[in-house]
Design a protein around this motif. Structure first.
Motif, short mmCIF file in Angstrom:
data_model
loop_
_atom_site.label_atom_id
_atom_site.label_comp_id
_atom_site.label_asym_id
_atom_site.label_seq_id
_atom_site.Cartn_x
_atom_site.Cartn_y
_atom_site.Cartn_z
N LEU A 15 0.82 -1.20 0.00
CA LEU A 15 0.00 0.00 0.00
C LEU A 15 0.86 1.25 0.00
O LEU A 15 0.65 2.17 -0.78
N LEU A 19 1.28 4.15 -2.84
CA LEU A 19 1.02 5.54 -2.47
C LEU A 19 2.13 6.45 -2.96
O LEU A 19 1.90 7.47 -3.59
N CYS A 22 2.14 6.84 -6.69
CA CYS A 22 1.07 7.70 -7.21
C CYS A 22 1.40 9.17 -7.04
O CYS A 22 1.27 9.96 -7.96
N ILE B 66 -6.44 5.00 -7.45
CA ILE B 66 -5.54 5.85 -6.65
C ILE B 66 -6.27 6.39 -5.43
O ILE B 66 -5.76 6.35 -4.30
N VAL B 69 -6.75 3.77 -2.92
CA VAL B 69 -5.47 3.39 -2.30
C VAL B 69 -5.03 4.45 -1.28
O VAL B 69 -4.39 4.13 -0.28
N ILE B 70 -5.38 5.70 -1.52
CA ILE B 70 -5.00 6.74 -0.55
C ILE B 70 -5.99 6.81 0.61
O ILE B 70 -5.59 6.85 1.77
N PRO B 73 -6.29 3.45 3.42
CA PRO B 73 -5.31 3.38 4.51
C PRO B 73 -5.46 4.51 5.54
O PRO B 73 -5.35 4.28 6.74
N VAL B 141 -6.82 16.28 -7.93
CA VAL B 141 -6.87 15.00 -7.21
C VAL B 141 -6.95 15.17 -5.68
O VAL B 141 -7.73 14.48 -5.03
N HIS B 188 0.42 -7.68 18.92
CA HIS B 188 0.25 -9.10 19.25
C HIS B 188 -1.08 -9.41 19.91
O HIS B 188 -1.50 -10.56 19.94
N LEU B 191 -4.56 -6.17 17.55
CA LEU B 191 -4.77 -6.34 16.11
C LEU B 191 -5.28 -7.74 15.76
O LEU B 191 -6.25 -7.86 15.00
N PRO B 192 -4.68 -8.79 16.29
CA PRO B 192 -5.23 -10.12 15.96
C PRO B 192 -6.68 -10.26 16.41
O PRO B 192 -7.47 -10.92 15.74
N ARG B 195 -8.86 -8.35 13.73
CA ARG B 195 -8.47 -8.35 12.32
C ARG B 195 -9.63 -8.57 11.34
O ARG B 195 -9.71 -7.90 10.32
N ARG B 270 -15.32 -16.84 7.63
CA ARG B 270 -14.13 -17.12 8.43
C ARG B 270 -14.28 -16.56 9.83
O ARG B 270 -13.88 -17.18 10.81
N HIS B 274 -14.10 -18.73 13.19
CA HIS B 274 -13.10 -18.58 14.24
C HIS B 274 -13.72 -18.28 15.59
O HIS B 274 -13.15 -18.58 16.62
#
Lengths: 343, 280
Positions: A15, A19, A22, B66, B69-70, B73, B141, B188, B191-192, B195, B270, B274
């Motif tokens: 990712l 980024l 781009c 794009i 993708v920006i 995240p 953009v 540890h 996040l798990p 997830r 899933r 789990h």
């Protein structure tokens, strides 16, 4: 567990990498071999400027050895004007009426107030007018403006607040009402009856054409002459007919270099040449082929049979110019608001 | 007798209800979707493919990706941070933060777009400063990314907050008492735990980021090949009477959405697997 964590960090890395790639590849190269021109235009000119741009790019390349690429943006004329004022960096504005470019000069201070004097023919390289498009066989027997105000006739026209064509439609209807009734009061009564027959106001001329042609809504479309020809000859051959009213309006779609933006982009010379190119016989022929009325007398003579003769009123003589017309009819609290909310 | 009658009746009612729901879904969801594909393929595969590899269409597809993708995240980072703060800690203004996160859901997308025009437009609050420094936000953009981030703000956070609240902070406290530092606890333990919920939120966020029309339309400027996303490109093609092109690009968008949906179903399966159906 372990490979899942590897997978996760790989995904995160992917990712980030994308980024970076781009944001790096965003800028255009600035060598003098290519130059970019942004033309912000009104709704029905898509086909016209596609053809004009190709012809101009060829000519410019031959004369200057430079490749011009065009960025086109189309929408309702008023909306486009608003976008340029808000910062859409157009090098040239090619809009449906002078007022929308006046607004850019007034509110945006992006070009001189006397912009209209910088090109021939009031900076309008072609003219057009408003005609009716009806369904095949003219089932509602529409022959003139008077028929549009009759009960049971459904009229399609865009919103004068956002569309330039719609403002020409409105004024053409007003001109008829004034001539038929002999006064502005009679005109208002006629126009408000007519707009009582409008089921939907699209934001641009193209939207209205789609509503009429594709969705099959309405009995008559008030349209730019060029849009009506396009619909009649290319979209639904044999499905529509053009009706020429007894009176209409001489529409002068204007063009101008948005000088502040052009200065910033270093495109002043090519932008000016581009707009002047519109007046050449070559471009005027392209213009006529796209059903706009050419200014060049020779080209006009050549395409004489294509365009019917109509009694045309003008904005300057019959409505006291665009500034006055805009304030009287279309600004907030103007005549259009009065009649459309009354409905 | 009366019992048997009751069963028969309820079976009939059940059949009617299920049949009704299926018919409704078929009519309002499946039929339009099929119509999009059949319109796009009306003139065969080659016309469909030609519409997609056309220069402006490719630019629109690239821009849409794009943007996803920006903005996805960014929303993941924000969503985790916000839900972490809200679920694990008590602080002043917590309910205000929750309300703020929900704001983009309650504001019309067009208004969301106009907010950015008012802020960054040539005559907006920051317009003159941006112009003086030759920075383009609106009709470029960055403006489209901002609008998309704003619109998709709640998706990840809204998904994680209930999940994290339900899980409580026992696991984290245990980790800390065993000597783990903040990052170790996060990587540890937290996040798990979240997830699958997180991935589900990411998928929702991604679907919206790619499909957003209203807010993006306001800030885009509609320059083809530059600031047109896929949904805007569909509108342009439609307005140019290029119906095959419009529906071809629309089908591609629909395919992206379907892929997202399938991925979501797999994840849900899933997730349930789990957690023995406990999850959300």
């Amino acid at each position: 567990m372990i490979n899942r964590r590897i997978l996760l960090s790989a995904a995160a890395f992917g990712l980030l990498a994308t980024l970076g790639a781009c944001s790096g590849g965003d800028k255009t190269s600035d060598d003098s071999k290519t130059i970019e021109l942004t033309n912000v235009s009104y709704d029905p000119t898509r086909e016209l400027y596609k053809a004009i741009n190709d012809a101009f790019a060829q000519k410019w390349k031959a004369e200057n050895g430079q490749t011009v690429t065009f960025q086109m943006s189309h929408g309702g004329s008023g909306k486009q004007s608003r976008a340029i004022i808000d910062g859409l960096e157009a090098d040239v504005a090619t809009l449906a009426l002078a007022y929308d470019i006046d607004a850019i000069a007034d509110k945006g201070k992006l070009l001189p107030a006397n912009w209209q004097a910088s090109l021939p023919d009031n900076s309008a390289p072609y003219t057009s007018t408003i005609v009716f498009l009806v369904r095949k066989g003219n089932p509602k027997h529409i022959t003139d403006w008077g028929d549009l105000a009759k009960p049971g006739v459904s009229v399609i026209t865009p919103n004068p607040k956002t569309s330039g064509g719609a403002r020409w439609n409105f004024l053409a209807a007003w001109a008829y009402g004034r001539k038929a009734g002999g006064s502005d009061a009679a005109a208002e009564q006629f126009v408000s009856k007519l707009y009582g027959n409008v089921p939907v106001l699209d934001s641009g001329a193209r939207g209205s054409t789609t509503t009429f042609v594709e969705r099959g809504i309405g009995d008559v479309l008030l349209a730019w002459e060029n849009e009506a020809f396009l619909a009649e000859q290319e979209l639904g051959k044999g499905k529509f007919e053009i009706v020429v009213p007894s009176i209409s309006v001489l529409a002068e779609p204007s063009v101008a270099v948005v000088s502040e933006n052009a200065k910033k982009h270093g495109t002043e010379k090519v932008a000016d040449a581009y707009l002047r190119f519109l007046y050449t016989p070559e471009a005027q022929t392209v213009i006529a082929r796209n059903f706009y009325r050419p200014r060049d007398p020779q080209v006009a003579a050549q395409f004489k049979d294509q365009f019917p003769t109509i009694n045309l009123v003008t904005i300057d003589k019959d409505f006291g110019g665009w500034k006055k017309a805009q304030a009287t009819y279309f600004d907030d609290g103007g005549v259009f608001d009065r009649i459309y909310t009354k409905k | 007798m009366s019992r048997a009658a009751a069963v028969t009746e309820s079976r009939l009612a059940r059949a009617l209800l299920i049949g009704g729901a299926m018919a409704f879904l078929g009519f309002f969801l499946l039929l339009p979707l099929l119509a999009v594909f059949s319109e796009g393929l009306k003139q065969g595969w080659s016309a469909f493919a030609a519409a997609i590899v056309e220069h402006d269409a490719l630019a629109a597809i690239r821009l849409t990706l794009i943007i996803a993708v920006i903005s996805v995240p960014l929303n993941v980072v924000f969503g985790i941070a916000a839900s972490w703060a809200i679920a694990k800690f008590n602080f002043k203004g917590k309910s205000l933060l929750i309300t703020l996160i929900d704001l983009p859901f309650s504001v019309s997308p067009v208004v969301s777009g106009l907010i950015f025009v008012l802020l960054f437009g040539a005559h907006g609050l920051l317009g003159p400063w941006l112009q003086a420094h030759d920075l383009k936000i609106i009709f470029a953009v960055p403006g489209i990314v901002l609008a998309t981030v704003f619109i998709t703000f709640p998706f990840v956070a809204r998904e994680l907050i209930p999940l994290m609240m339900e899980q409580g902070k026992d696991d984290e406290e245990a980790a800390v008492s065993l000597g783990a530092n903040g990052w170790q606890t996060f990587w540890h333990v937290t996040l798990p735990n979240i997830r699958w919920g997180l991935l589900y939120g990411v998928l929702l966020c991604n679907a919206r980021a790619m499909g957003e029309f209203g807010a993006v339309s306001v800030v885009s400027g509609h320059i083809r090949g530059m600031t047109n996303t896929m949904p805007l490109h569909v509108e342009i093609l439609y307005n140019e009477y290029d119906f095959v092109g419009a529906f071809a690009v629309a089908s591609l968008l629909a395919v992206l959405a379907l892929v997202t949906l399938v991925a979501k179903s797999v994840l849900e399966w899933r997730f349930d697997y789990h957690h023995g159906g406990a999850g959300h």
